[in-house]
Design an enzyme around this catalytic site. Structure first.
Site, PDB file in Angstrom:
ATOM      1  N   SER A   1      15.513 -16.179 -47.137  1.00  0.00           N
ATOM      2  CA  SER A   1      14.375 -15.340 -46.851  1.00  0.00           C
ATOM      3  C   SER A   1      14.067 -14.398 -48.052  1.00  0.00           C
ATOM      4  O   SER A   1      13.554 -14.935 -49.222  1.00  0.00           O
ATOM      5  CB  SER A   1      14.720 -14.321 -45.603  1.00  0.00           C
TER       6      SER A   1
ATOM      7  N   ASP B   1       6.943 -12.524 -46.939  1.00  0.00           N
ATOM      8  CA  ASP B   1       8.372 -12.558 -47.596  1.00  0.00           C
ATOM      9  C   ASP B   1       8.736 -13.958 -48.181  1.00  0.00           C
ATOM     10  O   ASP B   1       7.929 -14.912 -47.969  1.00  0.00           O
ATOM     11  CB  ASP B   1       9.468 -12.069 -46.789  1.00  0.00           C
TER      12      ASP B   1
ATOM     13  N   ASP C   1      10.374 -16.625 -46.991  1.00  0.00           N
ATOM     14  CA  ASP C   1      10.102 -17.805 -46.190  1.00  0.00           C
ATOM     15  C   ASP C   1       8.985 -17.865 -45.394  1.00  0.00           C
ATOM     16  O   ASP C   1       8.721 -18.477 -44.522  1.00  0.00           O
ATOM     17  CB  ASP C   1      11.441 -18.217 -45.429  1.00  0.00           C
TER      18      ASP C   1
END
Length: 452
Positions: free
Chosen positions: A98, A242, A244
């Site tokens: 992430s 962000d 991902d």
């Protein structure tokens, strides 16, 4: 031997590669995932981090050796993996860390239909199997190994999202998107293709070393470039994703951040127009404005703990149409109760483009209170400091205290929540009030006790 207690978190696997975990361990996780889910077939995707392709292929080898047929969808966002899990009816694994720095990687796992896998829903068993094999050697392979095939689902994902939001009649919009060198650079062009949108791309090059800034738009320093570009180009809106691309953060035409609570309220109103009387889930640190707006639009608001596994459980339990978190995670019944920042972004574009005014004007009705944002304090004794805060407010006239998630103190004019981090020695404080001066006063009172 790898210490799995350091990398198997509450909802996912996450750690530094190769120091904390590597392809050998990924292969064991793949075998364990196949066994725990008892899946005959699974789907796997990965982000743009340098270690992601190798880790995902190792996981695929482990699962296939246990007899599971593997579909590799390659580069994708996390919500694209959830789409594949839902559409194909398969358990899934997404390789991403992430918004974490480049040296990290991780696995977000789900059962068929994008149902979450956390400590209580399979992750503890996956960890136990992997730990056992680290000590005793590789697991026994299945008599017939599974196949490994590749499939591209990006176009199907984009088509599904666009089928959920009517964007056909919106006015032309200039939209700046900062992908932060993350997976938004892969998904956004396809999702927005053909819409009346003048797209101004920023950092769309897929680069898991994050050369421009961290891919964490909740940190104000990471949206400075987006804010400047919105002002410079006279754009109608700015969107930041962000790493991902499962979270989306919004700035208005002035470059000012729009709170995720306001976005939650806006999307909730739109979903309730489609599903009258529906239930909306919100975590306990979203704004007062969320349940207010839900009530005004004839819906039912359900308050829950912070964290995607709790939100998804409540979504399923209540048949909720939508859920939102302060962290810019947005969950949709039409998306298998999973979170997708991209779908939330399409709702905002539809709302903005469906009326003539600027975004700042549109969101004013959903952004009614002053808030502190999340303030972290490093403390040695989380329980002791929390107890001290509780003792200070227990006798306050007109105050209600609850411990659904940490300590929440609510009065007619303000509320605060103080929660301990699961992974770090931190206490997290959020304060909201009817005016900024009250926010500052309550914030300072609580922090004085926390940091004493």
């Amino acid at each position: 031997m790898a210490d799995l207690s350091q990398i198997v978190k509450a909802y996912d696997v996450r750690g530094v590669v190769p120091e904390q975990w590597d392809e050998k361990l990924a292969e064991l996780f793949g075998a364990a995932f196949a066994q725990v889910t008892e899946a005959r077939a699974i789907v796997i995707g990965h982000d743009m981090r340098p270690s992601s392709p190798g880790l995902s292929q190792a996981f695929a080898r482990g699962a296939a050796a246990q007899g599971a047929d593997v579909t590799l969808i390659g580069l994708c966002s996390t919500d694209e993996l959830y789409f594949a899990s839902g559409q194909l009816g398969l358990p899934g694994a997404m390789f991403t860390a992430s918004h974490n720095p480049a040296q990290y990687n991780g696995i977000k796992m789900c059962r068929a239909g994008a149902a979450p896998v956390g400590q209580d829903t399979g992750l503890a068993e996956i960890r136990a199997l992997a730990e056992g094999w680290l000590e005793s050697g590789a697991p026994e392979p299945a008599a017939v190994p599974g196949t490994v095939t590749e499939r591209d689902v990006l176009a199907d994902y984009a088509e599904h999202l666009r089928s959920l939001v009517d964007l056909g009649r919106i006015r032309p919009l200039k939209v700046v998107v900062d992908a932060g060198n993350g997976m938004g650079g892969h998904t956004v062009p396809t999702v927005l293709d053909g819409l009346p949108v003048d797209l101004v791309p920023m950092y769309f090059e897929l680069d898991g070393t994050f050369p421009n800034h961290e891919a964490n738009p909740l940190d104000p320093k990471n949206i400075v470039d987006l804010q400047a570009k919105v002002r410079e180009t006279g754009a109608d809106i700015g969107l930041a994703f962000d790493g991902d691309a499962d979270r989306c953060f919004v700035v208005d035409e002035r470059g000012e951040p729009v709170s995720p609570s306001a976005i939650t309220a806006l999307v909730a109103a739109r979903e309730l127009a489609k599903h009258p009387g529906g239930t909306i889930i919100h975590n306990l640190i979203t704004s007062w404005s969320v349940p207010e707006v839900v009530g005004e639009h004839g819906g039912r608001a359900v308050r829950t703990r912070v964290g995607h596994s709790f939100i998804k459980q409540e979504m399923a339990a209540h048949g909720a149409v939508f859920g939102g978190e302060h962290s810019a995670h947005y969950y949709f019944r039409d998306f298998w109760n999973a979170d997708t920042g991209m779908l939330a972004a399409l709702h905002v574009l539809a709302a903005l483009g469906g009326q003539p005014g600027p975004l700042s004007e549109l969101v004013r009705q959903y952004d009614r209170y002053a808030a502190s944002g999340e303030i972290n304090s490093t403390v040695a004794d989380q329980a002791g400091r929390s107890a001290a805060v509780r003792a200070a407010y227990e006798g306050l006239e007109g105050a209600e205290l609850d411990e659904l998630d940490g300590l929440t103190v609510t009065t007619p004019d303000w509320w605060f929540n103080l929660r301990a981090s699961n992974t770090e020695p931190l206490l997290r404080l959020n304060v909201e009030a009817r005016d900024a001066a009250t926010v500052a006063r309550v914030r300072d009172e609580v922090l004085a006790i926390v940091r004493a």
